[in-house]
Design a protein around this motif. Structure first.
Motif: not given
Length: 393
Positions: A57, A34, A38-39, A36, A43, A59
């Motif tokens: 989100s 993870k 996108q990941m 990123t 969330t 990260w």
């Protein structure tokens, strides 16, 4: 100061095997899957509160380098006009491992967190520790001020934690990372949580990527004749953000028959870049099929890693000192080219197998000779002398 993640990667050439060995700061030898947009590790659902408090989100480690670890919190919409009259905290919470020792008061629900706050016309950023509750209200203490950035158009808040704020006790160790990840927005005046992400529990753990210096070769195996050289392209790559100096050393296990060197022996690898050196291996006095393993060691600071390549001898064919090769057969011209004395061309002076050595005092002009030419010449001379004698008589 953080230690280096050294990776040995052999970049295989055609027909050669490859191998990979890693000294890694984390258990799986690589990055978190993870970290990123996108990941993300965290969330949350959309529309749980006003857009300027609504967490989508969060990260970690984007990007992560040796100077700082970057955390990012994505808000639905950051509207400064809506938050300028209040004191709103935007926080990302996490629990570090034993590598963090600057703990004022650790308990079961202790954690660290980064906080961004818009107040008096500007943003501030802090790293803080949680403390015991006072009258049921969670408390915290500031560890240090940090830097950060707010992108109003994207709704992303970035926090930059200097690595020495986290890793102030020791170097990276396998499994180092952050756990119990969650985020929240808070009305500081009323001590009201406006949004929590996730709604309960925690997001995904984050394992630090670390930074790598990788050494690789374009081939695992090469061959050479005695006196000739096999070459390998050695590439040093870095994921550090700044220039790093790396020294390369060669271990030659059998110097009596093999010579090995690398040039240049010290390279400066640019941030996120690479540098190339050439390894040269030369056999001498070996027989066909002899082989040697050459070890190249890369050193940066107190960290080192090694890479092995193999060189195989093609046999005892000695190359000329000047490296000349007039006949284009890949072998120096002081080497016999199988002359047979049958009248064929043989421009290798001094050999004993070609036709240069047939007859006395002749020179090898590369032209075909006529068998019996010496006998014919002698007979003609005798005939002429006899004729002259008859006339005089």
């Amino acid at each position: 100061m953080l230690s280096i993640l050294f990776t040995v990667a052999l970049i295989a050439g055609a027909g050669s095997a490859s191998h990979l060995a890693t000294i890694s700061p984390n258990a799986n030898g690589g990055a978190s899957v993870k970290g990123t947009p996108q990941m993300p590790e965290i969330t949350d659902a959309v529309g749980e509160t006003d857009a300027w408090f609504d967490i989508l989100s969060a990260w970690f480690g984007d990007p992560e380098n040796e100077s700082a670890v970057n955390l990012k919190l994505n808000i639905s919409s950051i509207v400064v006009e809506q938050i300028s009259g209040t004191t709103t905290y935007y926080e990302m919470h996490f629990t570090p491992g034993d590598f963090y020792s600057n703990i004022s008061e650790k308990k079961d629900n202790w954690d660290l967190f980064v906080r961004a706050c818009y107040q008096a016309g500007g943003w501030s950023y802090e790293l803080r520790e949680s403390t015991k509750n006072a009258l049921g209200v969670p408390g915290s203490a500031k560890v240090a001020d940090m830097t950060g950035e707010v992108n109003v158009s994207s709704g992303i808040i970035s926090y930059n934690i200097p690595t020495d704020m986290l890793f102030n006790a020791r170097y990276w160790q396998p499994g180092d990372g952050l756990s119990n990840l969650w985020a929240k927005t808070t009305n500081a005046i009323l001590s009201i949580t406006l949004d929590r992400a996730p709604d309960s529990g925690y997001g995904e753990n984050y394992t630090f990527f670390g930074w790598t210096i990788t050494i690789g070769s374009n081939k695992a195996l090469a061959s050479a004749k005695n006196g000739a050289a096999a070459t390998y392209r050695i590439t040093v790559l870095s994921t550090f953000s700044k220039n790093r100096e790396v020294a390369l050393a060669v271990d030659n296990p059998n110097p009596a028959k093999w010579a090995a060197s690398v040039s240049p022996a010290t390279v400066t690898v640019s941030g996120y870049g690479s540098s190339v050196s050439t390894l040269t291996v030369t056999p001498s006095g070996t027989v066909s099929g002899d082989s040697v393993t050459i070890r190249i060691t890369a050193v940066h600071g107190t960290n080192a890693t090694s890479l092995d390549v193999v060189c195989v001898s093609l046999g005892n064919i000695v190359a000329p000192p000047d490296g000349s090769d007039d006949d284009g057969d890949g072998i120096g011209d002081n080497t016999p080219d199988n002359g047979t004395g049958d009248g064929g061309a043989d421009d290798d002076a001094g050999d004993t197998s070609g036709e240069d050595d047939a007859g006395s005092g002749d020179t090898d002009d590369g032209k075909k000779k006529i068998p019996g030419f010496g006998v014919i010449t002698l007979s003609c001379a005798i005939f002429i002398v006899a004729a002259i004698g008859r006339r005089r008589g």
